[in-house]
Design an enzyme around this catalytic site. Structure first.
Site, PDB file in Angstrom:
ATOM      1  CG  HIS A 105      -0.298  -0.116   2.571  1.00 36.92           C
ATOM      2  ND1 HIS A 105       0.197  -1.309   2.975  1.00 36.92           N
ATOM      3  CD2 HIS A 105       0.289   0.813   3.405  1.00 36.92           C
ATOM      4  CE1 HIS A 105       0.546  -1.229   4.148  1.00 36.92           C
ATOM      5  NE2 HIS A 105       0.601  -0.032   4.628  1.00 36.92           N
ATOM      6  CG  HIS A 107       0.747   5.451   4.328  1.00 38.98           C
ATOM      7  ND1 HIS A 107      -0.105   5.312   5.439  1.00 38.98           N
ATOM      8  CD2 HIS A 107       1.750   4.349   4.128  1.00 38.98           C
ATOM      9  CE1 HIS A 107       0.338   4.180   6.094  1.00 38.98           C
ATOM     10  NE2 HIS A 107       1.514   3.595   5.171  1.00 38.98           N
TER      11      HIS A 107
HETATM   12  P1  DGP Z   1       2.007   0.383   7.417  1.00 37.49           P
HETATM   13  O1  DGP Z   1       2.628   0.829   8.623  1.00 37.49           O
HETATM   14  O2  DGP Z   1       2.427   1.339   6.107  1.00 37.49           O
HETATM   15  O3  DGP Z   1       1.624  -1.119   7.177  1.00 37.49           O
HETATM   16  O4  DGP Z   1       0.531   1.123   7.872  1.00 37.49           O
HETATM   17  C1  DGP Z   1      -0.704   0.564   7.656  1.00 37.49           C
HETATM   18  C2  DGP Z   1      -1.716   1.657   7.886  1.00 37.49           C
HETATM   19  O5  DGP Z   1      -3.099   0.913   7.891  1.00 37.49           O
HETATM   20  C3  DGP Z   1      -1.611   2.443   9.256  1.00 37.49           C
HETATM   21  O6  DGP Z   1      -1.538   3.686   8.847  1.00 37.49           O
HETATM   22  C4  DGP Z   1      -2.971   2.084  10.024  1.00 37.49           C
HETATM   23  C5  DGP Z   1      -3.865   1.765   8.687  1.00 37.49           C
HETATM   24  N1  DGP Z   1      -4.877   0.551   9.110  1.00 37.49           N
HETATM   25  C6  DGP Z   1      -4.591  -0.266  10.157  1.00 37.49           C
HETATM   26  N2  DGP Z   1      -5.578  -1.226  10.113  1.00 37.49           N
HETATM   27  C7  DGP Z   1      -6.863  -0.686   9.446  1.00 37.49           C
HETATM   28  C8  DGP Z   1      -7.922  -0.918   8.995  1.00 37.49           C
HETATM   29  O7  DGP Z   1      -8.627  -1.937   9.696  1.00 37.49           O
HETATM   30  N3  DGP Z   1      -8.668  -0.090   8.321  1.00 37.49           N
HETATM   31  C9  DGP Z   1      -8.090   0.867   7.630  1.00 37.49           C
HETATM   32  N4  DGP Z   1      -8.820   1.684   6.824  1.00 37.49           N
HETATM   33  N5  DGP Z   1      -6.862   1.309   7.992  1.00 37.49           N
HETATM   34  C10 DGP Z   1      -6.097   0.727   8.748  1.00 37.49           C
END
Ligand code: DGP
Length: 143
Positions: A105, A107
């Site tokens: 992903h 950001h």
């Molecule tokens: P990373 O460290 O790049 O893997 O960030 C994962 C991101 O995902 C973090 O910014 C929080 C977000 N995140 C975690 N769980 C969920 C979820 O259940 N739904 C959504 N929409 N975002 C989530």
């Protein structure tokens, strides 16, 4: 661990399968974009490929091509929706580098003058706020 297997039960795989809800801003055959539930700034979006890959290290280059084009579209829409002074784009590979969800992903984070980024994976945002912010970005994408 580098080169670990893709876990089909990671949270973004569940979102892609519709098993858990998300505030979607864009979807096509290859890519889904939705609001980060722990935004580091107002309008923080995650852009993910539908194809399974753990991160950029094991992704198909063709997947990356379509993905980054959508990251650009979402970034432009988010900049417009939040009248942002800049856009931070981040992408982490493996836990040591800050990755906590093991489905590739990007950001996309709108930035405002004088507003520092909140902590990564910090506080959960209210659902109504996420829904309103998703609607703003969707409107910009449509316009
Ligand atoms: P990373 O460290 O790049 O893997 O960030 C994962 C991101 O995902 C973090 O910014 C929080 C977000 N995140 C975690 N769980 C969920 C979820 O259940 N739904 C959504 N929409 N975002 C989530």
């Amino acid at each position: 661990m580098i080169n670990a297997a893709y876990d089909t039960n990671n949270i973004f795989a569940k979102i892609l399968r519709g098993e858990i809800p998300s505030h979607k801003v864009y979807e096509d055959d290859n890519v889904l974009a939705f609001m980060d539930v722990m935004p580091q700034a107002e309008g923080h979006v995650l852009v993910v490929p539908k194809a399974a890959s753990r991160n950029i290290l094991d992704a198909d280059p063709a997947t990356l091509g379509t993905l980054i084009a959508t990251v650009q579209r979402v970034a432009i829409a988010a900049q417009d929706a939040f009248d942002a002074d800049g856009i931070t784009i981040m992408q982490f590979n493996e836990a040591l580098a800050g990755q906590s969800v093991f489905h590739l992903h990007f950001h996309v984070i709108p930035r405002k003058e004088g507003v520092p980024l909140k902590p990564h994976s910090g506080k959960m945002e209210d659902g109504a706020v996420l829904a309103a912010n998703a609607a703003k970005i969707k409107e910009s994408l449509a316009g």
